[in-house]
Write a protein that holds these residues in place. Sequence first.
Motif, PDB file in Angstrom:
ATOM      1  N   THR A   1      28.692  48.291  49.593  1.00 20.83           N
ATOM      2  CA  THR A   1      28.262  47.948  48.239  1.00 20.83           C
ATOM      3  C   THR A   1      26.902  47.271  48.340  1.00 20.83           C
ATOM      4  O   THR A   1      26.542  46.722  49.385  1.00 20.83           O
ATOM      5  CB  THR A   1      29.255  46.991  47.542  1.00 20.83           C
TER       6      THR A   1
ATOM      7  N   GLN B   1      30.321  38.922  50.154  1.00 19.27           N
ATOM      8  CA  GLN B   1      29.882  38.005  49.109  1.00 19.27           C
ATOM      9  C   GLN B   1      31.016  37.820  48.118  1.00 19.27           C
ATOM     10  O   GLN B   1      32.018  38.547  48.155  1.00 19.27           O
ATOM     11  CB  GLN B   1      28.624  38.543  48.412  1.00 19.27           C
TER      12      GLN B   1
ATOM     13  N   GLU C   1      32.261  37.331  44.055  1.00 19.41           N
ATOM     14  CA  GLU C   1      31.981  37.460  42.627  1.00 19.41           C
ATOM     15  C   GLU C   1      32.168  36.109  41.943  1.00 19.41           C
ATOM     16  O   GLU C   1      32.700  35.162  42.526  1.00 19.41           O
ATOM     17  CB  GLU C   1      32.916  38.505  41.999  1.00 19.41           C
ATOM     18  N   GLU C   2      31.725  36.032  40.686  1.00 17.75           N
ATOM     19  CA  GLU C   2      31.848  34.759  39.953  1.00 17.75           C
ATOM     20  C   GLU C   2      33.292  34.304  39.826  1.00 17.75           C
ATOM     21  O   GLU C   2      33.565  33.103  39.755  1.00 17.75           O
ATOM     22  CB  GLU C   2      31.214  34.908  38.567  1.00 17.75           C
ATOM     23  N   ASP C   3      34.240  35.248  39.799  1.00 20.59           N
ATOM     24  CA  ASP C   3      35.656  34.880  39.696  1.00 20.59           C
ATOM     25  C   ASP C   3      36.295  34.613  41.045  1.00 20.59           C
ATOM     26  O   ASP C   3      37.507  34.412  41.146  1.00 20.59           O
ATOM     27  CB  ASP C   3      36.437  35.972  38.955  1.00 20.59           C
TER      28      ASP C   3
ATOM     29  N   GLU D   1      36.411  38.426  46.712  1.00 25.48           N
ATOM     30  CA  GLU D   1      35.574  38.757  47.865  1.00 25.48           C
ATOM     31  C   GLU D   1      35.225  40.239  47.857  1.00 25.48           C
ATOM     32  O   GLU D   1      36.093  41.089  47.647  1.00 25.48           O
ATOM     33  CB  GLU D   1      36.325  38.405  49.145  1.00 25.48           C
ATOM     34  N   VAL D   2      33.950  40.535  48.071  1.00 27.36           N
ATOM     35  CA  VAL D   2      33.481  41.926  48.107  1.00 27.36           C
ATOM     36  C   VAL D   2      32.767  42.165  49.435  1.00 27.36           C
ATOM     37  O   VAL D   2      31.804  41.463  49.759  1.00 27.36           O
ATOM     38  CB  VAL D   2      32.514  42.229  46.939  1.00 27.36           C
TER      39      VAL D   2
ATOM     40  N   ARG E   1      30.227  43.906  51.738  1.00 29.53           N
ATOM     41  CA  ARG E   1      28.964  44.601  51.519  1.00 29.53           C
ATOM     42  C   ARG E   1      28.587  45.540  52.658  1.00 29.53           C
ATOM     43  O   ARG E   1      28.015  46.603  52.433  1.00 29.53           O
ATOM     44  CB  ARG E   1      27.830  43.570  51.368  1.00 29.53           C
TER      45      ARG E   1
END
Length: 282
Positions: A70, A99, A101-103, A106-107, A109
């Motif tokens: 991503t 990284q 997200e605001e919530d 976990e994403v 990358r």
Amino acid sequence: MALVTSGNSEFDRDTAVTRRATGIYEAQLSAGWTIIQAVNGGYLLALMGRALGDALPHPDPLSVTAHYLTASVPGPAVIRTDVVRTGRTMSTGTATLVQFEEDGIEVERLRVLAAYGDLGALPDDVRTTAKPPAIPPYEHCLGADSAPGGAPAIPGSTAIAERLDLRLDPATAGWAVGAPSGRGEMRAWFGLADGRDPDPLSLLLTVDALPPTAFEMGLSGWVPTVELTVHVRHRPAPGPLRVAITTRNLAGGFLEEDAEVWDAEDRLVAQSRQLARALGVD
């Protein structure tokens, strides 16, 4: 926690990582290395290379393969490394960059598999048919403010362009003045704007820092990397690098870019191949 860096250039500061625990590093993805809104893939690879160089017992990247899952954005990130194998002359490790997200979700990358060794310990024997690219002298190539007629050679200025000393071969810069050659070629002199000399880590940036070959094929728009493999062959000598990138096949909305990087002593110091999406294809 320990800060992991190797100098005080902008590149070194922006690829610094902080060891939080064994194999776990915190990083700050700098907005200074973005293209449009996304962080440049070569810069990300150098950042991962910094963490792996600390986690593994050998100093230099020899082969690094990254899959870009991503698009990364400026801001905090976490790199998790794992030592797969260590030997006398080589070690292998993996790394993931995530990284949040605001919530708080976990994403992931980027995921990397790398082999490290000691470039200074390699034998000197060289047998090759490869030749340095034929690029005009540095002063005859085009920078961001030196295109014919005063038009910018690299329109749509991006943050990363301000950190590079990039001089394009005029034969591969027709796209910048609305006259692409139709050939999948890009050649340039390359350095960092603050004068930092190249090293094995910065070569991971170099292979992915030129404008896409897709531009010279008449396409426009973002060309995101799907997969990038880099082979580092020598520690580069001080001075500017010459980079040549070619594409032979654009099909199904994907293209490959094969890069060679040559140092000031006419040595082939890095090679790479990447698969990228050509989003400018209708």
